[in-house]
Scaffold this motif. Structure first.
Motif, PDB file in Angstrom:
ATOM      1  N   ALA A 129     -51.133 -11.418 -32.554  1.00 47.83           N
ATOM      2  CA  ALA A 129     -52.552 -11.200 -32.876  1.00 47.83           C
ATOM      3  C   ALA A 129     -53.104 -12.420 -33.611  1.00 47.83           C
ATOM      4  O   ALA A 129     -52.376 -13.080 -34.366  1.00 47.83           O
ATOM      5  CB  ALA A 129     -52.693  -9.959 -33.751  1.00 47.83           C
ATOM      6  N   SER A 130     -54.384 -12.730 -33.382  1.00 46.86           N
ATOM      7  CA  SER A 130     -54.935 -13.894 -34.071  1.00 46.86           C
ATOM      8  C   SER A 130     -55.264 -13.505 -35.511  1.00 46.86           C
ATOM      9  O   SER A 130     -55.549 -12.346 -35.809  1.00 46.86           O
ATOM     10  CB  SER A 130     -56.190 -14.394 -33.352  1.00 46.86           C
ATOM     11  N   LEU A 131     -55.225 -14.504 -36.380  1.00 44.46           N
ATOM     12  CA  LEU A 131     -55.459 -14.222 -37.801  1.00 44.46           C
ATOM     13  C   LEU A 131     -56.843 -13.616 -38.028  1.00 44.46           C
ATOM     14  O   LEU A 131     -57.013 -12.732 -38.862  1.00 44.46           O
ATOM     15  CB  LEU A 131     -55.305 -15.501 -38.632  1.00 44.46           C
ATOM     16  N   ASN A 132     -57.812 -14.093 -37.271  1.00 43.17           N
ATOM     17  CA  ASN A 132     -59.177 -13.568 -37.430  1.00 43.17           C
ATOM     18  C   ASN A 132     -59.240 -12.061 -37.214  1.00 43.17           C
ATOM     19  O   ASN A 132     -60.004 -11.367 -37.864  1.00 43.17           O
ATOM     20  CB  ASN A 132     -60.124 -14.255 -36.446  1.00 43.17           C
ATOM     21  N   LYS A 133     -58.402 -11.589 -36.255  1.00 38.77           N
ATOM     22  CA  LYS A 133     -58.411 -10.160 -35.950  1.00 38.77           C
ATOM     23  C   LYS A 133     -57.777  -9.336 -37.066  1.00 38.77           C
ATOM     24  O   LYS A 133     -58.008  -8.141 -37.187  1.00 38.77           O
ATOM     25  CB  LYS A 133     -57.656  -9.911 -34.639  1.00 38.77           C
TER      26      LYS A 133
END
Lengths: 311, 187
Positions: free
Chosen positions: A75-79
């Protein structure tokens, strides 16, 4: 290198310092709130292995998503970032299980660092938690501003000192290796009795004396070591001197130039605001501690030291 | 301007090369105390530095101070030499407590500033709130607490500045009373 680019912006701040309970999480939350209130976009990352609890300083529940999702599901950090209830500021939580001990591979760690550096926020503040595991130290070393929280108590002094010593030792080894001097440090250290080496400073001096060509590397390691010191829970103005003493010792023992940026008085408002489940800087915005947080955060932004009228 | 070869002495004392003589002196005293005694900061990490090395550091500090003092005596002595509170040096109280001076808030502030003490530190040590201290210094009488509390605060503050607490408080309260009488008359 990527790091030097980010260093100019100075956006990644890591808060560490060995022992638990010295106020790392409090400082992270208060500093973040202050920056966010100034209109900066801030993301806090909680990777306290001993117990990630930064969320409780904002009165929110433990976020369901954590860095585990980053490591295991990509998962991307932003998510992973959740709202903190404060404008401009979000929070990414670590996970006790996935970050424990050696479960993270070196490559995973590098990937995390790369993604942290790419975050779009103006400031990334990382709460490292206690302990001086290699993962903790590497994260600390990655930051543009390495911040230690010191309590004016003997255990804290000892812990902070050894934490910084370990970090410097690791940095030194990594840098020498990077420049192709793979085992100098290890060899010297193994033969420390022969050379009569008792401390890191003596080790560095000894390496300098024996291999004049590494002088520049050591010099670079020391001058890139952007260390900042905050004194927490002081009870009298005499305690402030302990910050100055620590700074002196880092210089004389390790050769590290530390910026002593400020202090926070011991105040009931801090634990009270955690119980009240309200962010400290908003709840007690007029308290002396809040003012002190502002002072050291400004000093951190400007890279300045605290002005002490009595030296 | 400081000479170039003095830079290393400033470095040993870990201060700016434009530091005043009193800053140099205070730092010297502080560092000397730190490295010569088993202080709270040195004790937990005593193993890190051999005694021999520690003595060498002390010797450097001593040398740096002696050299800087010699070199800068004439240049910086004027207007900068004040001891810190608690070590009241011969110069520091001179002229501050003569009969002719009235201890107005303004005077208290000037004395404090000359000693390079921040109001913050006064608040920390005397446990008097910053606002009150500020109001005392600016003589905002209407914002100050009742006379008996005020007298206590002013005495504590004066004591902190190593002044004659009673004399200062008497003088200050006299002015306060005059203001109060005036204020009441107007009503």
């Amino acid at each position: 290198m990527e790091k030097s680019r980010a260093a100019k912006e100075g956006k990644i701040w890591a808060i560490g310092g060995g022992k638990g309970g010295t106020g790392k999480t409090f400082v992270t939350s208060a500093m973040g709130t202050y920056l966010a209130a100034k209109g900066k976009r801030v993301v806090l990352i909680d990777i306290d292995i001993g117990g990630a609890n930064l969320h409780s300083f904002f009165g929110i529940n433990r976020p369901k998503k954590s860095l585990t999702d980053f490591f295991e599901a990509g998962a991307s950090l932003n998510k992973l970032a959740v709202k903190t209830g404060i404008d401009n500021m979000s929070l990414i939580t670590g996970d006790i299980h996935s970050l424990a001990s050696d479960s993270i591979k070196f490559t995973q760690k590098l990937k995390l660092f790369r993604h942290i550096m790419k975050l779009n926020e103006q400031y990334v503040i990382i709460d490292l938690g206690g302990g001086s595991h290699n993962n903790t130290i590497d994260t600390f070393l990655m930051a543009d501003k390495m911040i230690v929280i010191l309590e004016p108590e003997i255990p804290s002094i000892e812990n902070v000192y050894h934490f910084i010593k370990n970090a410097l030792f690791r940095k030194l080894r990594m840098s020498l290796r990077e420049y192709g001097f793979k085992d100098i440090v290890e060899q010297m250290w193994e033969r420390r009795k022969e050379y009569n080496i008792k401390s890191l400073r003596e080790l560095m001096d000894c390496i300098r004396d024996s291999f004049s060509y590494v002088e520049d590397i050591i010099h670079k390691v020391l001058s890139d070591f952007n260390l900042y010191l905050i004194l927490n829970k002081i009870r009298s103005s005499d305690d402030i001197l302990i910050g100055s003493s620590m700074k002196s010792i880092f210089m004389k023992y390790l050769g590290v130039d530390t910026k002593f940026v400020g202090f926070v008085e011991y105040e009931d408002s801090v634990w009270r605001s955690i119980r009240e489940r309200r962010p400290f800087m908003l709840n007690y915005s007029l308290s002396r501690s809040a003012r002190e947080v502002e002072i050291f955060t400004e000093n951190l932004l400007k890279g300045k030291e605290i002005k002490l009228s009595r030296n | 301007m400081p000479k170039k070869n003095l830079k290393k002495y400033f470095d040993i004392l870990e201060i700016d090369s434009n530091a005043s003589l009193s800053e140099i002196r205070n730092t010297y005293i502080r560092l000397k105390k730190l490295y010569s005694t088993d202080s709270m900061v040195i004790t937990p990490i005593a193993d890190e530095f051999s005694k021999k090395k520690r003595l060498a550091v002390l010797q450097q500090i001593e040398e740096a101070y002696t050299r800087l003092k010699e070199e800068l005596k004439d240049e910086r002595q004027k207007s900068t030499y004040f001891g810190k509170p608690g070590v009241a040096s011969e110069n520091s109280t001179e002229g501050e407590e003569t009969e002719s001076i009235s201890f107005s808030g303004d005077v208290l502030r000037k004395i404090r500033e000359r000693r390079r003490i921040h109001l913050h530190e006064v608040a920390l040590d005397t446990k008097i709130r910053m606002e009150i201290l500020e109001n005392i210094e600016y003589e905002r009488f209407d914002a100050l607490p009742q006379e008996v509390y005020l007298r206590g605060h002013v005495s504590n503050y004066a004591r902190y500045l190593l002044l004659d607490a009673r004399k200062v408080a008497d003088d200050y309260i006299r002015r306060y009373k005059t203001w109060k009488a005036d204020a009441e008359e107007k009503v």
